[in-house]
Design a protein around this motif. Structure first.
Motif, PDB file in Angstrom:
ATOM      1  N   ASP A   1       0.848  -1.194   0.000  1.00  0.00           N
ATOM      2  CA  ASP A   1       0.000   0.000   0.000  1.00  0.00           C
ATOM      3  C   ASP A   1       0.881   1.241   0.000  1.00  0.00           C
ATOM      4  O   ASP A   1       1.060   1.914   1.014  1.00  0.00           O
TER       5      ASP A   1
ATOM      6  N   LYS B   1       0.853  -8.161  -2.432  1.00  0.00           N
ATOM      7  CA  LYS B   1      -0.550  -7.799  -2.658  1.00  0.00           C
ATOM      8  C   LYS B   1      -0.610  -6.393  -3.233  1.00  0.00           C
ATOM      9  O   LYS B   1      -0.129  -5.442  -2.624  1.00  0.00           O
TER      10      LYS B   1
ATOM     11  N   ASP C   1      -5.746  -7.141  -5.307  1.00  0.00           N
ATOM     12  CA  ASP C   1      -6.822  -6.897  -4.327  1.00  0.00           C
ATOM     13  C   ASP C   1      -7.631  -5.675  -4.738  1.00  0.00           C
ATOM     14  O   ASP C   1      -7.473  -4.596  -4.179  1.00  0.00           O
TER      15      ASP C   1
ATOM     16  N   LYS D   1     -11.110  -6.015  -5.257  1.00  0.00           N
ATOM     17  CA  LYS D   1     -12.453  -6.221  -4.700  1.00  0.00           C
ATOM     18  C   LYS D   1     -13.561  -5.854  -5.687  1.00  0.00           C
ATOM     19  O   LYS D   1     -14.357  -4.937  -5.438  1.00  0.00           O
TER      20      LYS D   1
ATOM     21  N   LEU E   1     -15.343  -6.662   5.514  1.00  0.00           N
ATOM     22  CA  LEU E   1     -14.039  -6.026   5.688  1.00  0.00           C
ATOM     23  C   LEU E   1     -13.599  -6.155   7.142  1.00  0.00           C
ATOM     24  O   LEU E   1     -14.429  -6.096   8.055  1.00  0.00           O
ATOM     25  N   THR E   2     -12.301  -6.315   7.331  1.00  0.00           N
ATOM     26  CA  THR E   2     -11.801  -6.481   8.707  1.00  0.00           C
ATOM     27  C   THR E   2     -11.865  -5.174   9.499  1.00  0.00           C
ATOM     28  O   THR E   2     -11.610  -5.163  10.698  1.00  0.00           O
TER      29      THR E   2
ATOM     30  N   VAL F   1     -11.752 -13.919   1.826  1.00  0.00           N
ATOM     31  CA  VAL F   1     -11.012 -13.025   2.693  1.00  0.00           C
ATOM     32  C   VAL F   1     -11.891 -12.830   3.919  1.00  0.00           C
ATOM     33  O   VAL F   1     -13.076 -12.545   3.797  1.00  0.00           O
TER      34      VAL F   1
ATOM     35  N   PRO G   1      -6.565 -10.567   6.402  1.00  0.00           N
ATOM     36  CA  PRO G   1      -5.946  -9.294   6.797  1.00  0.00           C
ATOM     37  C   PRO G   1      -6.243  -9.044   8.284  1.00  0.00           C
ATOM     38  O   PRO G   1      -6.807  -9.902   8.956  1.00  0.00           O
TER      39      PRO G   1
ATOM     40  N   ARG H   1      -1.736  -8.395  13.186  1.00  0.00           N
ATOM     41  CA  ARG H   1      -0.863  -7.486  13.920  1.00  0.00           C
ATOM     42  C   ARG H   1       0.067  -8.285  14.828  1.00  0.00           C
ATOM     43  O   ARG H   1      -0.397  -8.990  15.733  1.00  0.00           O
TER      44      ARG H   1
ATOM     45  N   GLN I   1      -7.972  -1.176  11.688  1.00  0.00           N
ATOM     46  CA  GLN I   1      -8.493  -2.551  11.697  1.00  0.00           C
ATOM     47  C   GLN I   1      -9.245  -2.793  13.003  1.00  0.00           C
ATOM     48  O   GLN I   1      -8.824  -2.338  14.068  1.00  0.00           O
TER      49      GLN I   1
ATOM     50  N   VAL J   1      -2.388 -11.443   5.270  1.00  0.00           N
ATOM     51  CA  VAL J   1      -2.130 -10.175   4.579  1.00  0.00           C
ATOM     52  C   VAL J   1      -1.610  -9.175   5.604  1.00  0.00           C
ATOM     53  O   VAL J   1      -2.297  -8.874   6.582  1.00  0.00           O
TER      54      VAL J   1
ATOM     55  N   GLY K   1       0.179  -5.391   6.059  1.00  0.00           N
ATOM     56  CA  GLY K   1       0.578  -4.144   5.420  1.00  0.00           C
ATOM     57  C   GLY K   1       1.432  -3.296   6.320  1.00  0.00           C
ATOM     58  O   GLY K   1       2.653  -3.476   6.422  1.00  0.00           O
ATOM     59  N   ARG K   2       0.767  -2.355   7.023  1.00  0.00           N
ATOM     60  CA  ARG K   2       1.499  -1.336   7.783  1.00  0.00           C
ATOM     61  C   ARG K   2       2.538  -1.863   8.768  1.00  0.00           C
ATOM     62  O   ARG K   2       3.599  -1.235   8.902  1.00  0.00           O
ATOM     63  N   PRO K   3       2.305  -3.015   9.449  1.00  0.00           N
ATOM     64  CA  PRO K   3       3.370  -3.479  10.361  1.00  0.00           C
ATOM     65  C   PRO K   3       4.698  -3.727   9.632  1.00  0.00           C
ATOM     66  O   PRO K   3       5.760  -3.716  10.241  1.00  0.00           O
TER      67      PRO K   3
HETATM   68  O1  C5P Z   1      -1.916  -2.222   6.838  1.00  0.00           O
HETATM   69  P1  C5P Z   1      -2.776  -3.421   7.081  1.00  0.00           P
HETATM   70  O2  C5P Z   1      -2.015  -4.626   7.595  1.00  0.00           O
HETATM   71  O3  C5P Z   1      -4.009  -3.116   7.908  1.00  0.00           O
HETATM   72  O4  C5P Z   1      -3.268  -3.808   5.611  1.00  0.00           O
HETATM   73  C1  C5P Z   1      -4.299  -4.722   5.351  1.00  0.00           C
HETATM   74  C2  C5P Z   1      -4.513  -4.812   3.870  1.00  0.00           C
HETATM   75  O5  C5P Z   1      -5.530  -5.796   3.628  1.00  0.00           O
HETATM   76  C3  C5P Z   1      -4.981  -3.530   3.213  1.00  0.00           C
HETATM   77  O6  C5P Z   1      -4.362  -3.496   1.938  1.00  0.00           O
HETATM   78  C4  C5P Z   1      -6.478  -3.708   3.051  1.00  0.00           C
HETATM   79  O7  C5P Z   1      -6.975  -3.060   1.904  1.00  0.00           O
HETATM   80  C5  C5P Z   1      -6.590  -5.219   2.872  1.00  0.00           C
HETATM   81  N1  C5P Z   1      -7.872  -5.808   3.239  1.00  0.00           N
HETATM   82  C6  C5P Z   1      -8.438  -5.668   4.499  1.00  0.00           C
HETATM   83  N2  C5P Z   1      -9.652  -6.254   4.795  1.00  0.00           N
HETATM   84  C7  C5P Z   1     -10.293  -6.973   3.856  1.00  0.00           C
HETATM   85  C8  C5P Z   1      -9.709  -7.148   2.580  1.00  0.00           C
HETATM   86  C9  C5P Z   1      -8.484  -6.559   2.306  1.00  0.00           C
HETATM   87  O8  C5P Z   1      -7.849  -5.032   5.368  1.00  0.00           O
HETATM   88  N3  C5P Z   1     -11.416  -7.597   4.156  1.00  0.00           N
END
Ligand code: C5P
Length: 244
Positions: A13, A35, A62, A64, A123-124, A161, A183, A186, A195, A213, A215-217
């Protein structure tokens, strides 16, 4: 590349191709998927995906998809021709839309390997309260995730997902081979950000997640390579502890 040996998907991201390629090169040699989500794809497009593929990365696109079946079939065809290894659609688009995606992906594959088509359940970042009050689904969140997973499976999709909190219930309802991509991961002590439903990498795998999945961590860490290596180590240690 099996999920068990390479479960980590790094969420690239970042705002442009340059940043993505720089990050990918910092992570070189550590087995993981890349991703590509909306931020990066809408800035860098299919060319960047081709470049990452040419570097040997497995790609989860990703984006969606959520539209009428004919439009989603077109998007699935384009994703498949691009050679991505996985892409996703929203289960909320319904079974006709999901079926159209998986059929089009199979027909358009140029590599002989059909990409995995995965459904987003909830979504998470969504809490049960948001789902009930704003989205208008008045049911326990875990039940909604499992119902969407069963719908996705019946439509021929390969997995979902979901948050890692629901992965075990998805596996119980849809079978061990139905892929779970989670996703909201953490590592212990990491910032949760936006999240809502989160779990550590080791706990997520123990709860039935196939792919994590993250990302930020990783991407926002002072040293992304070090952060990824620490997560790999955390997973390996947990595997060791789980063995008798
Ligand atoms: O930074 P972080 O670890 O929160 O990134 C999670 C990634 O997973 C982001 O790219 C977000 O768009 C993706 N994602 C999500 N929840 C979903 C599907 C995809 O957080 N249900």
């Amino acid at each position: 590349m099996s999920a068990r040996s390479h479960p980590i998907m790094v969420a690239l991201d970042v705002p442009d191709a340059e940043a993505a390629l720089a990050l990918a090169s910092r992570l070189e040699g550590i087995p993981c998927w890349m991703k590509v989500g909306m931020e990066l794809y809408y800035a860098a497009g299919p060319d960047l995906v081709r470049r990452l593929k040419a570097q040997g990365h497995r790609i989860f696109l990703d984006l969606k998809f959520h539209d009428i079946p004919n439009t989603v079939a077109g998007a699935a065809r384009s994703a498949s021709k691009l050679g991505v290894d996985m892409f996703n659609v929203h289960a909320a688009g319904g079974s006709a839309m999901m079926r159209a995606a998986v059929e089009a992906a199979g027909e358009a594959s140029t590599t002989g390997e059909t990409p995995l088509v995965i459904a987003v359940t909830q979504l998470t970042s969504t809490t049960e309260e948001t789902m009930r009050r704003e989205i208008g689904i008045d049911a326990p969140l875990a039940d909604v995730v499992v119902r969407y997973a069963a719908l996705a499976k019946a439509a021929g999709l390969h997995g979902v997902v979901s948050s890692a909190l629901e992965a075990a219930a998805v596996k119980a309802a849809c079978g061990a081979d139905f892929v779970t991509v989670t996703p909201g991961i953490r590592p212990a002590g990491a910032d949760v950000g936006d999240q809502a439903r989160v779990m550590t990498p080791a706990k997520a795998l123990a709860n039935g997640a196939d792919y994590l999945v993250i990302g930020r961590p990783i991407t926002k860490a002072p040293d992304p390579r070090e952060a990824l290596l620490r997560i790999v180590e955390e997973i390996e240690n947990a595997k060791g502890e789980a063995r008798p």
